[in-house]
Motif scaffolding. Structure first.
Motif, PDB file in Angstrom:
ATOM      1  N   SER A 128       0.817  -1.225   0.000  1.00 41.95           N
ATOM      2  CA  SER A 128       0.000   0.000   0.000  1.00 41.95           C
ATOM      3  C   SER A 128       0.851   1.276   0.000  1.00 41.95           C
ATOM      4  N   ASP A 129       2.134   1.149   0.377  1.00 38.60           N
ATOM      5  CA  ASP A 129       3.048   2.303   0.360  1.00 38.60           C
ATOM      6  C   ASP A 129       3.563   2.601  -1.041  1.00 38.60           C
ATOM      7  N   ILE A 130       3.427   1.616  -1.921  1.00 43.84           N
ATOM      8  CA  ILE A 130       3.966   1.771  -3.280  1.00 43.84           C
ATOM      9  C   ILE A 130       2.879   2.342  -4.185  1.00 43.84           C
ATOM     10  N   PRO A 131       3.135   3.496  -4.791  1.00 48.59           N
ATOM     11  CA  PRO A 131       2.115   4.106  -5.657  1.00 48.59           C
ATOM     12  C   PRO A 131       1.765   3.194  -6.837  1.00 48.59           C
ATOM     13  N   ASN A 132       0.531   3.265  -7.281  1.00 47.26           N
ATOM     14  CA  ASN A 132       0.102   2.474  -8.442  1.00 47.26           C
ATOM     15  C   ASN A 132       0.531   3.111  -9.757  1.00 47.26           C
ATOM     16  N   LEU A 133       1.017   4.337  -9.680  1.00 50.20           N
ATOM     17  CA  LEU A 133       1.520   4.974 -10.897  1.00 50.20           C
ATOM     18  C   LEU A 133       3.032   4.812 -10.963  1.00 50.20           C
ATOM     19  N   ASP A 134       3.574   4.807 -12.178  1.00 49.49           N
ATOM     20  CA  ASP A 134       5.009   4.593 -12.364  1.00 49.49           C
ATOM     21  C   ASP A 134       5.809   5.794 -11.867  1.00 49.49           C
ATOM     22  N   LEU A 135       7.016   5.518 -11.378  1.00 45.17           N
ATOM     23  CA  LEU A 135       7.854   6.565 -10.791  1.00 45.17           C
ATOM     24  C   LEU A 135       9.160   6.713 -11.558  1.00 45.17           C
ATOM     25  N   TYR A 136       9.670   7.944 -11.567  1.00 48.54           N
ATOM     26  CA  TYR A 136      11.018   8.165 -12.091  1.00 48.54           C
ATOM     27  C   TYR A 136      12.039   7.659 -11.078  1.00 48.54           C
ATOM     28  N   MET A 137      13.263   7.430 -11.546  1.00 48.07           N
ATOM     29  CA  MET A 137      14.304   6.863 -10.688  1.00 48.07           C
ATOM     30  C   MET A 137      14.495   7.654  -9.388  1.00 48.07           C
ATOM     31  N   ASP A 138      14.538   8.967  -9.485  1.00 47.91           N
ATOM     32  CA  ASP A 138      14.720   9.798  -8.286  1.00 47.91           C
ATOM     33  C   ASP A 138      13.590   9.589  -7.283  1.00 47.91           C
ATOM     34  N   GLN A 139      12.374   9.403  -7.794  1.00 50.53           N
ATOM     35  CA  GLN A 139      11.224   9.173  -6.911  1.00 50.53           C
ATOM     36  C   GLN A 139      11.319   7.800  -6.226  1.00 50.53           C
ATOM     37  N   VAL A 140      11.836   6.812  -6.949  1.00 51.64           N
ATOM     38  CA  VAL A 140      12.032   5.471  -6.368  1.00 51.64           C
ATOM     39  C   VAL A 140      13.049   5.557  -5.237  1.00 51.64           C
TER      40      VAL A 140
END
Length: 200
Positions: free
Chosen positions: A24-36
């Motif tokens: 549930s902490d992981i967003p369902n939308l894709d993230l850029y590397m910096d956001q990961v």
């Protein structure tokens, strides 16, 4: 001076109460590397031994992709599957070589890339791992208290001079022996099962 078993108990409690990254902490939308990297830093910073330690870096992500234990990003973005695999890689690489991690993941990565069904499977595997990890944490305090009592029992005839040092050293040796035993067992499973396993 004898070591303080209560102090060790509080260390055990601290180590076993660390939070995990939940699905549930992981967003369902894709993230850029910096956001990961920001997600990992915010959720797993408590696992750093020193302030300068890095949980995840761009170089690590690129190296995992080159080693084929992580799928390449899609348009420079990382999906929930990527993030779950990165978490699992983080845990595994604390004790296993990248070669061993590759044996665990290489065929699964191919299937994830070719089938959307495998995406759900990796989430279920991760969720199962978290449930078992939490159950282990409950038993950890009891198991380690038994070990501490064994250390006290087996050091009672040692000289009082530097007794605390001897007890702490034996505690570390005992804990490392347990970790090494689990590591060797994991490597045996990798050698005997994963080396020849064909993903269906």
């Amino acid at each position: 001076m004898e070591f303080d078993i209560n102090k060790l108990s509080s260390l055990i409690e601290e180590v076993s109460s660390y939070e995990d990254i939940e699905l549930s902490d992981i967003p369902n939308l894709d993230l850029y590397m910096d956001q990961v990297i920001t997600l990992f830093d915010s959720k797993l910073s408590h696992l750093r031994r020193n302030e300068e330690d890095k949980i995840l870096t761009k170089t690590m992500i690129n190296n995992y992709t080159k080693a084929k234990i992580l799928m390449p990003s899609t348009k420079k973005k990382y999906s929930k599957d990527h993030i779950v695999l990165l978490i699992l890689i983080y845990y595994l690489k604390q004790s296993l070589s990248i070669g061993d991690v590759s044996l665990l993941f290489k065929d699964m990565i191919k299937n994830i890339e070719s089938s959307s069904d495998e995406s759900l499977e990796i989430e279920k595997i991760y969720e199962s791992f978290l449930h078992i990890k939490k159950a282990d944490a409950v038993n950890l305090q009891e198991d380690l208290n038994k070990k501490m009592n064994l250390v006290l029992e087996n050091t009672k005839d040692l000289s009082p001079k530097n007794l605390e040092f001897a007890q702490m050293l034996i505690t570390v040796l005992t804990l490392i022996n347990g970790a090494n035993t689990y590591k060797r067992l994991s490597e045996k499973i990798i050698d005997d099962f994963f080396t020849n396993y064909k993903f269906k």
